[in-house]
Design an enzyme around this catalytic site. Structure first.
Site, PDB file in Angstrom:
ATOM      1  N   GLY A 135       0.798  -1.218   0.000  1.00 40.94           N
ATOM      2  CA  GLY A 135       0.000   0.000   0.000  1.00 40.94           C
ATOM      3  C   GLY A 135       0.830   1.266   0.000  1.00 40.94           C
ATOM      4  N   ALA A 136       0.183   2.410   0.335  1.00 39.43           N
ATOM      5  CA  ALA A 136       0.784   3.738   0.153  1.00 39.43           C
ATOM      6  C   ALA A 136       1.238   3.843  -1.303  1.00 39.43           C
ATOM      7  CB  ALA A 136       1.935   3.988   1.130  1.00 39.43           C
ATOM      8  N   HIS A 165       4.566   1.449  -7.820  1.00 36.44           N
ATOM      9  CA  HIS A 165       3.582   0.361  -7.786  1.00 36.44           C
ATOM     10  C   HIS A 165       2.770   0.340  -9.087  1.00 36.44           C
ATOM     11  CE1 HIS A 165       3.814   1.336  -3.282  1.00 36.44           C
ATOM     12  NE2 HIS A 165       4.234   0.096  -3.343  1.00 36.44           N
ATOM     13  N   SER A 169       9.383   5.470  -3.192  1.00 32.41           N
ATOM     14  CA  SER A 169       9.228   4.501  -2.105  1.00 32.41           C
ATOM     15  C   SER A 169       8.198   5.052  -1.133  1.00 32.41           C
ATOM     16  CB  SER A 169      10.559   4.320  -1.380  1.00 32.41           C
ATOM     17  OG  SER A 169      10.351   3.692  -0.122  1.00 32.41           O
ATOM     18  N   SER A 170       7.394   4.150  -0.576  1.00 29.19           N
ATOM     19  CA  SER A 170       6.421   4.590   0.430  1.00 29.19           C
ATOM     20  C   SER A 170       7.143   5.248   1.601  1.00 29.19           C
ATOM     21  CB  SER A 170       5.603   3.400   0.927  1.00 29.19           C
ATOM     22  OG  SER A 170       5.023   2.723  -0.179  1.00 29.19           O
ATOM     23  N   ARG A 171       8.361   4.805   1.882  1.00 26.32           N
ATOM     24  CA  ARG A 171       9.111   5.342   3.028  1.00 26.32           C
ATOM     25  C   ARG A 171       9.648   6.752   2.767  1.00 26.32           C
ATOM     26  NH1 ARG A 171      10.591  -0.381   3.922  1.00 26.32           N
ATOM     27  NH2 ARG A 171       9.742  -0.936   5.954  1.00 26.32           N
ATOM     28  N   ASP A 185      13.562  -3.373  -5.291  1.00 27.24           N
ATOM     29  CA  ASP A 185      13.901  -4.335  -4.231  1.00 27.24           C
ATOM     30  C   ASP A 185      14.532  -5.549  -4.915  1.00 27.24           C
ATOM     31  OD1 ASP A 185      12.414  -3.085  -1.746  1.00 27.24           O
ATOM     32  OD2 ASP A 185      11.070  -2.899  -3.448  1.00 27.24           O
ATOM     33  N   HIS A 192       2.214   4.439  -5.004  1.00 29.08           N
ATOM     34  CA  HIS A 192       2.870   5.509  -5.763  1.00 29.08           C
ATOM     35  C   HIS A 192       3.102   5.003  -7.188  1.00 29.08           C
ATOM     36  CE1 HIS A 192       6.486   3.143  -5.189  1.00 29.08           C
ATOM     37  NE2 HIS A 192       6.392   3.267  -3.874  1.00 29.08           N
TER      38      HIS A 192
END
Ligand code: AMP
Length: 286
Positions: free
Chosen positions: A36-37, A42, A190-192, A155, A39
């Protein structure tokens, strides 16, 4: 089952029913696993899945098993409504959103350890991480039984672990890798990245710059691996990162590479304040 206009399955049975109806019509199914989150990285996986398959399932599951107790499982960004809207715009047919009890019911006791490729790099700095990834990905593949599943090169070690897992367990699925999507300044989406302060966000693209410059130096000087990595680490530290690793590995199997002797991957993990960033880039001899 429907939220807005996009179909949502919250149980394995509902997922299997939908996939079975497509399979009966001989419509190939692509799976895009995510936490999720959502972007554009994805969504690049979704686009690849749509190009390769008639039907696309995306999954949304923040997998507790791939976070160490010290990591950011609780803080990990969650935005289901926005994620569903993004998936809908991108043409996803069904979103699978299991809760933790559906994925890991009481008594759950199985873990999948992928040897070799899970060790070193992120495996060394995140003990248990790839066993958590392998376990959830094996479950998702068996729950959905897609024709193809899509994973990001962002990744890279994870992509290699998943390929090994599917091969070793004879899971009949094509594992497809998708190129990393970046911001204009090179930072991998990245979600982070949402954790970065504005000052950290300005520093963050240095990671990709160092990877790119080091890759170019390695291509020109295949024997300079040790010196180039040392220089790269020094540049990252000088820029404000704490460095977990910067390493050159064989692209096919992540074997160590004392000299650039074939297709390779330069991989890095760094910390910027409280945010851990990873990135990698292809390296080929000139
Ligand atoms: P995550 O939600 O972070 O677990 O990521 C789900 C999938 O999206 C994984 O296969 C990631 O490798 C992929 N992904 C994440 N960021 C990117 C990116 N910037 N470009 C391409 N794929 C990505």
């Amino acid at each position: 089952m429907a939220t807005g206009d996009i179909a949502v399955a919250r149980s394995v049975d509902a997922l299997r029913q939908a996939v079975a109806s497509w399979r009966a019509r001989r419509e190939p199914v692509g799976l895009v696993p995510t936490m999720g989150a959502i972007h554009d990285g994805h969504l690049a996986l979704v686009r690849a899945a749509r190009a390769g398959c008639e039907r696309v399932v995306a999954s949304l599951f923040v997998n507790p098993k791939q976070f160490a107790p010290s990591e950011d499982f609780t803080a990990y960004p969650r935005s289901e409504a926005a994620d569903l809207a993004a998936f809908q715009r991108a043409g996803v047919d069904l979103v699978f959103i299991p809760d933790i009890a559906a994925m890991y019911p009481p008594g759950f006791a199985t873990a999948i350890a992928v040897g070799g490729i899970s060790e070193g790099l992120d495996g060394a700095f995140r003990p248990g991480h790839f066993a958590g990834v392998a376990t959830v990905v094996a479950k998702l593949l068996l729950q959905c039984l897609p024709d193809a599943a899509y994973f990001g090169e962002k990744d890279y070690q994870q992509l290699m672990v998943v390929r090994r897992l599917a091969r070793d367990l004879d899971i009949p699925v094509r594992i497809e890798g998708v190129a990393t999507v970046r911001e204009g300044d090179g930072l991998a989406l990245s979600s982070r990245n949402a954790y970065l302060t504005p000052a950290e966000r300005r520093i963050a693209p240095l990671l990709h710059r160092v990877l790119r410059d080091s890759a170019a130096a390695l291509s020109r000087h295949p024997d300079s691996v040790a010196a180039t990595l040392e220089r790269g680490i020094a540049q990252l530290r000088a820029g404000g990162f704490a460095v977990d690793y910067l390493e050159l590995r064989a692209a096919a199997d992540l074997a160590t590479m004392p000299r650039l002797s074939g297709p390779a991957r330069l991989l890095a993990a760094v910390h910027l304040g409280r945010t851990r960033l990873i990135d990698n880039i292809a390296v080929v001899p000139d």
